[in-house]
Design a protein around this motif. Structure first.
Motif, PDB file in Angstrom:
ATOM      1  N   ALA A 596      53.642   7.023 125.972  1.00  0.00           N
ATOM      2  CA  ALA A 596      55.048   7.370 126.190  1.00  0.00           C
ATOM      3  C   ALA A 596      55.998   6.249 125.790  1.00  0.00           C
ATOM      4  CB  ALA A 596      55.269   7.722 127.656  1.00  0.00           C
ATOM      5  N   GLY A 597      55.460   5.067 125.469  1.00  0.00           N
ATOM      6  CA  GLY A 597      56.323   3.953 125.130  1.00  0.00           C
ATOM      7  C   GLY A 597      57.082   3.414 126.318  1.00  0.00           C
ATOM      8  N   VAL A 598      56.448   3.438 127.496  1.00  0.00           N
ATOM      9  CA  VAL A 598      57.089   2.980 128.733  1.00  0.00           C
ATOM     10  C   VAL A 598      56.620   1.567 129.053  1.00  0.00           C
ATOM     11  CG1 VAL A 598      57.145   3.333 131.226  1.00  0.00           C
ATOM     12  CG2 VAL A 598      57.435   5.270 129.697  1.00  0.00           C
ATOM     13  N   GLU A 599      57.564   0.683 129.376  1.00  0.00           N
ATOM     14  CA  GLU A 599      57.211  -0.693 129.716  1.00  0.00           C
ATOM     15  C   GLU A 599      56.949  -0.862 131.208  1.00  0.00           C
ATOM     16  OE1 GLU A 599      60.147  -3.355 128.242  1.00  0.00           O
ATOM     17  OE2 GLU A 599      59.790  -2.862 126.130  1.00  0.00           O
ATOM     18  N   GLN A 600      57.817  -0.328 132.061  1.00  0.00           N
ATOM     19  CA  GLN A 600      57.635  -0.464 133.514  1.00  0.00           C
ATOM     20  C   GLN A 600      56.960   0.797 134.058  1.00  0.00           C
ATOM     21  OE1 GLN A 600      61.893  -1.405 134.298  1.00  0.00           O
ATOM     22  NE2 GLN A 600      61.106  -3.283 135.238  1.00  0.00           N
ATOM     23  N   ARG A 601      55.661   0.883 133.825  1.00  0.00           N
ATOM     24  CA  ARG A 601      54.942   2.118 134.154  1.00  0.00           C
ATOM     25  C   ARG A 601      54.893   2.400 135.650  1.00  0.00           C
ATOM     26  NH1 ARG A 601      49.724   1.495 135.997  1.00  0.00           N
ATOM     27  NH2 ARG A 601      48.854  -0.616 135.912  1.00  0.00           N
ATOM     28  N   ARG A 602      54.948   1.359 136.492  1.00  0.00           N
ATOM     29  CA  ARG A 602      54.823   1.569 137.936  1.00  0.00           C
ATOM     30  C   ARG A 602      56.056   2.223 138.551  1.00  0.00           C
ATOM     31  NH1 ARG A 602      50.270  -0.301 139.890  1.00  0.00           N
ATOM     32  NH2 ARG A 602      49.085  -1.850 138.708  1.00  0.00           N
ATOM     33  N   GLU A 619      51.765  15.150 128.735  1.00  0.00           N
ATOM     34  CA  GLU A 619      53.026  15.675 128.239  1.00  0.00           C
ATOM     35  C   GLU A 619      53.376  17.019 128.868  1.00  0.00           C
ATOM     36  OE1 GLU A 619      50.373  14.961 126.487  1.00  0.00           O
ATOM     37  OE2 GLU A 619      49.872  16.475 124.971  1.00  0.00           O
ATOM     38  N   GLY A 620      52.428  17.640 129.572  1.00  0.00           N
ATOM     39  CA  GLY A 620      52.694  18.950 130.159  1.00  0.00           C
ATOM     40  C   GLY A 620      52.792  18.935 131.664  1.00  0.00           C
ATOM     41  N   TRP A 651      58.778  13.612 129.746  1.00  0.00           N
ATOM     42  CA  TRP A 651      57.868  12.983 128.792  1.00  0.00           C
ATOM     43  C   TRP A 651      58.494  13.059 127.397  1.00  0.00           C
ATOM     44  CZ3 TRP A 651      53.315  10.418 129.653  1.00  0.00           C
ATOM     45  CH2 TRP A 651      52.542  10.103 128.527  1.00  0.00           C
ATOM     46  N   PRO A 652      58.496  11.942 126.669  1.00  0.00           N
ATOM     47  CA  PRO A 652      59.174  11.931 125.366  1.00  0.00           C
ATOM     48  C   PRO A 652      58.643  13.003 124.418  1.00  0.00           C
ATOM     49  CG  PRO A 652      58.558   9.712 126.029  1.00  0.00           C
ATOM     50  CD  PRO A 652      57.899  10.635 126.999  1.00  0.00           C
ATOM     51  N   ASP A 653      59.561  13.725 123.804  1.00  0.00           N
ATOM     52  CA  ASP A 653      59.217  14.744 122.803  1.00  0.00           C
ATOM     53  C   ASP A 653      59.244  14.079 121.439  1.00  0.00           C
ATOM     54  OD1 ASP A 653      60.364  18.148 122.149  1.00  0.00           O
ATOM     55  OD2 ASP A 653      58.999  16.846 121.027  1.00  0.00           O
ATOM     56  N   PRO A 654      58.132  14.111 120.681  1.00  0.00           N
ATOM     57  CA  PRO A 654      58.116  13.429 119.385  1.00  0.00           C
ATOM     58  C   PRO A 654      59.146  13.992 118.394  1.00  0.00           C
ATOM     59  CG  PRO A 654      56.187  14.832 119.643  1.00  0.00           C
ATOM     60  CD  PRO A 654      56.862  14.777 120.975  1.00  0.00           C
ATOM     61  N   LYS A 703      53.654   4.286 117.005  1.00  0.00           N
ATOM     62  CA  LYS A 703      52.389   4.794 116.475  1.00  0.00           C
ATOM     63  C   LYS A 703      51.996   6.111 117.146  1.00  0.00           C
ATOM     64  CE  LYS A 703      47.701   3.314 115.298  1.00  0.00           C
ATOM     65  NZ  LYS A 703      46.723   2.187 115.335  1.00  0.00           N
ATOM     66  N   GLU A 704      52.177   6.184 118.480  1.00  0.00           N
ATOM     67  CA  GLU A 704      51.869   7.427 119.194  1.00  0.00           C
ATOM     68  C   GLU A 704      52.788   8.553 118.730  1.00  0.00           C
ATOM     69  OE1 GLU A 704      48.573   6.325 121.026  1.00  0.00           O
ATOM     70  OE2 GLU A 704      49.497   8.294 121.310  1.00  0.00           O
TER      71      GLU A 704
END
Length: 743
Positions: A596-602, A619-620, A651-654, A703-704
């Protein structure tokens, strides 16, 4: 039971202790002053060579409960070596955040071959493992505190404190040399222990049924031979001179041989006609034993530890404590079976004896049961389930949320409460309307609850009229709400509390009750599924009788880094069975954060259905994020307190910010070369697409995104996978332009 006439077996012989090898796991343990020495010592009562801890500082007795008897490793090692002791041991205590595992009699000391189940445990290869002093067992040291187990029949002992483990340094090849978390090992051994314990309980139930049948047959035979009780006993029953309970207790003391060996197979007979059961055989880490004597019963293990009865017990107390029975009546009936007595002959009266949950009451209630014939009806006329919010809160039912600490379960409960009171979809789900919610928090003070509620209202732009008059909030620090307690007499329901809860719900027309956490609403053993079942069903009855939805917010046990499932909730089997809906909360894991390209996952967590096999891909699923809100309560209107508030997160949509022009640019880049489908290839097609979209494949999120865009575009025919040959004439999968994009 040890035979006093049997010859004493020879003392186990070990090589002289010369120290432990230099391994990371042992270096970590050696850094703490929690070591003892030990030596094989003959235990006359148990008839075994035991390993009591020794104080390495003075050679006296050691104790796992007294830190003054522990020593640094170098002191314990020097004492063991100098005095010719068998070895050293490490004392477990919860402050270490470590656990110890002991697998008994699972290894051939000559060949080193392990029993199949123990080999499975070793093959997980998750943490440091070593061979026990005898060579017949294994020791594991595990990072983190886990749920303890001690089931001798399963050969499994798991401890977090109150014990010491001998340390040999005989590392098992193939296992790590460091102490690590071991979630699969723990789950496997806990399941083995629980399975064996359940099988023992089933065997006991079958044996008890057989004994009951024998007793009934003996009673029937006695009825055929005698006219009934003696005249003296008839006078006692009619005048109340002697109660049924007193008679059972006295008869049990007078004939200990009839029942003690059946309850405690390892009990040792004493010369004065009594029995003693060691604390070790009772599965506890106490110094003194349980004494059963014709003059009385005393638990010397607790008599000087503030026990209200100074350790004194009755036979009924002992049976209820160490047998799988719930009430004094069931314990008394079991004793009658062992003693060959009919309860009716010694004063049992079904119409007068015992509280409402005693067997006599249950039999009376059972007599009124009848099968109700099903009446065919018009299916379309059956009322719909009355969902209040989403597909989780529903009237007349209990729902359950399970999560570890710190994820955001209380913040989610408060946000959902405000969504329901306001009638607004602040988290994405639309409530059935503006309803009345009672939120009870058993842990935080009212002032903290005010901070949380107001921060949530501020974040979601709610006004006074959206909340006031429909939200009710109580703190357990001011208003206790304990429905059920577990005492020596069994499960006790606090009927006045239950009735007060129902009256409060009706008076305030409450639609939803949220109990956070569930554990604060009872005082029963959380690992006792039978006890948890009664508490959960009591809440379900409250929901049904008042027509409200009840949400129980429940703590999960520690999983040592593994994701939480519904089964990780304490007493989860019974709790989930009583609930209409169950869900679990898990913090975003590193792989999901990467995708998801998230830095602060917590700060992110997802909500899944209680059935793990129904969990959708990341994503679902439903995601939330904790956002920091300043209350503005600081000096001169400064920010002041910051509170984490739950918000909906997508969730990010590509395809976000990707246009038809971007797709055409990607197609043109791909058409200009020959590109492979394999992401590991130096000519991976993603490189061409990333260049066209001005994305960097060095950025994990980019990349994802490229990988997911490619998957979508192949599925829609914008690109196609074809087979061809590379420069070395190897058959490979290539990606080419399919249908060219058009406006």
């Amino acid at each position: 039971m040890a035979d006093s006439a049997a010859p004493r077996p020879p003392k186990p012989q070990l090589p002289p202790f010369t120290g432990l090898p230099d391994l990371p796991a042992l270096r970590e343990l050696q850094g703490r002053s929690k070591w003892v020495a030990w030596e094989y010592t003959w235990n006359e009562k148990r008839g075994v060579w035991d390993k009591p801890p020794l104080n390495a500082k003075n050679g006296g007795a050691g104790s796992t409960a007294d830190a003054a008897t522990w020593a640094p490793y170098h002191t314990a090692a020097a004492f063991a070596s100098r005095c010719g002791q068998a070895g050293v041991g490490y004392v477990l205590s919860p402050d270490d955040e470590q656990s110890g595992i002991d697998l008994d009699k699972c290894r051939n000391p000559e060949s080193g071959e392990l029993q199949a189940w123990a080999q499975v445990a070793v093959d997980f290869g998750e943490t440091y493992t070593e061979v026990s002093p005898s060579g017949r067992g294994l020791r594991f040291f595990v990072r983190g505190l886990v749920e303890s187990r001690k089931v001798d029949a399963a050969q499994v002992e798991i401890y977090t404190g109150g014990r010491y483990l001998t340390v040999t340094g005989r590392h098992v090849p193939g296992t790590p040399t460091e102490i690590r978390a071991a979630p699969r090992l723990i789950a496997y051994l806990q399941e083995r222990a629980d399975h064996v314990k359940a099988a023992q309980a089933q065997a006991f139930e079958r044996a008890r049924d057989l004994e009951r049948n024998k007793a009934e047959k003996r009673g029937a035979a006695n009825d055929d031979r005698s006219p009934g009780p003696t005249e003296k006993r008839r006078r006692e029953q009619s005048s109340g001179e002697r109660s049924f309970w007193d008679t059972v207790k006295d008869r049990a003391l007078a004939d200990l041989r009839a029942w003690v060996p059946n309850l405690f197979p390892t009990a040792q007979r004493t010369s004065d006609g009594g029995y003693r059961v060691s604390s070790h055989d009772l599965g506890r880490d106490l110094e003194e034993d349980l004494s059963l004597h014709p003059d009385g019963i005393k638990d010397f293990g607790v008599h000087d530890m503030g026990d209200p009865n100074d350790g004194g017990r009755t036979a009924i107390d002992i049976v209820q404590e160490y047998l799988t029975v719930r009430t004094p009546a069931e314990a008394a009936f079991w004793l009658c079976e062992q003693l060959g007595l009919r309860p009716e002959d010694i004063g049992w009266r079904r119409d007068r004896q015992g509280p409402s949950d005693e067997p006599g009451f249950k039999e009376t209630a059972a007599a009124s049961l009848r099968a109700v014939p099903f009446t065919w009806c018009d299916a379309s006329a059956i009322p719909e389930r009355q969902w209040v919010y989403g597909r989780h809160y529903v009237r007349k039912f209990v729902s359950v949320t399970v999560a570890p600490g710190g994820v955001g379960k209380s913040s989610l409960a408060i946000a959902e409460a405000l969504a329901m009171t306001s009638g607004q979809s602040i988290l994405g789900d639309m409530p059935s309307g503006a309803v009345r919610v009672w939120y009870w928090n058993g842990e935080d003070p009212m002032e903290e609850l005010q901070r949380r509620v107001m921060a949530t209202a501020l974040r979601h732009s709610l006004a006074r009229e959206d909340v006031e008059g429909r939200l009710f909030v109580n703190s357990g620090r001011d208003t206790e709400m304990v429905l059920v307690e577990q005492t020596r007499a069994g499960i006790v329901i606090a009927v006045p509390v239950v009735e007060a809860i129902k009256a409060t719900i009706r008076e305030n027309r409450i639609d939803v009750v949220i109990i956070d956490p569930f554990v604060s609403s009872h005082r029963v053993t959380e690992n006792d599924n039978g006890a948890i079942d009664r508490v959960a069903k009591l809440w379900a009855r409250i929901a049904d009788e008042t027509g409200c939805a009840v949400e129980l917010v429940h703590h999960a046990r520690k999983t040592n880094g593994a994701e939480v499932t519904m089964e990780d909730g304490r007493g989860a089997v019974a709790l989930l069975a009583a609930a209409r809906s169950g869900r679990i909360l898990n913090v975003m894991n590193p792989e999901e954060a990467k995708q998801a390209g998230v830095e602060q996952r917590r700060l992110h967590f997802r909500v899944d259905n209680g059935k793990a096999n129904l969990a959708p891909p990341p994503e679902g699923t439903t995601w939330f994020k904790l956002a920091s809100v300043s209350l503005g309560n600081g000096f001169l209107g400064m920010d002041g307190d910051s509170v984490g508030v739950v918000t909906r997160w997508k969730w990010p949509d590509p395809l976000d910010e990707v246009s038809v022009s971007d797709l055409r640019a990607a197609q043109q880049a791909v058409s200009a070369g020959r590109w492979r489908e394999n992401v590991q290839s130096g000519t991976w097609v993603g490189k061409a697409i990333a260049s066209a979209l001005k994305l960097s494949l060095d950025n994990p999120a980019h990349k994802e995104k490229v990988k997911r865009l490619l998957k979508i575009w192949i599925s829609t025919g914008m690109f196609q996978v074809v087979t061809g040959f590379d420069d070395q004439r190897h058959e490979r999968a290539f990606v080419e332009v399919g249908e060219w994009a058009a406006d």
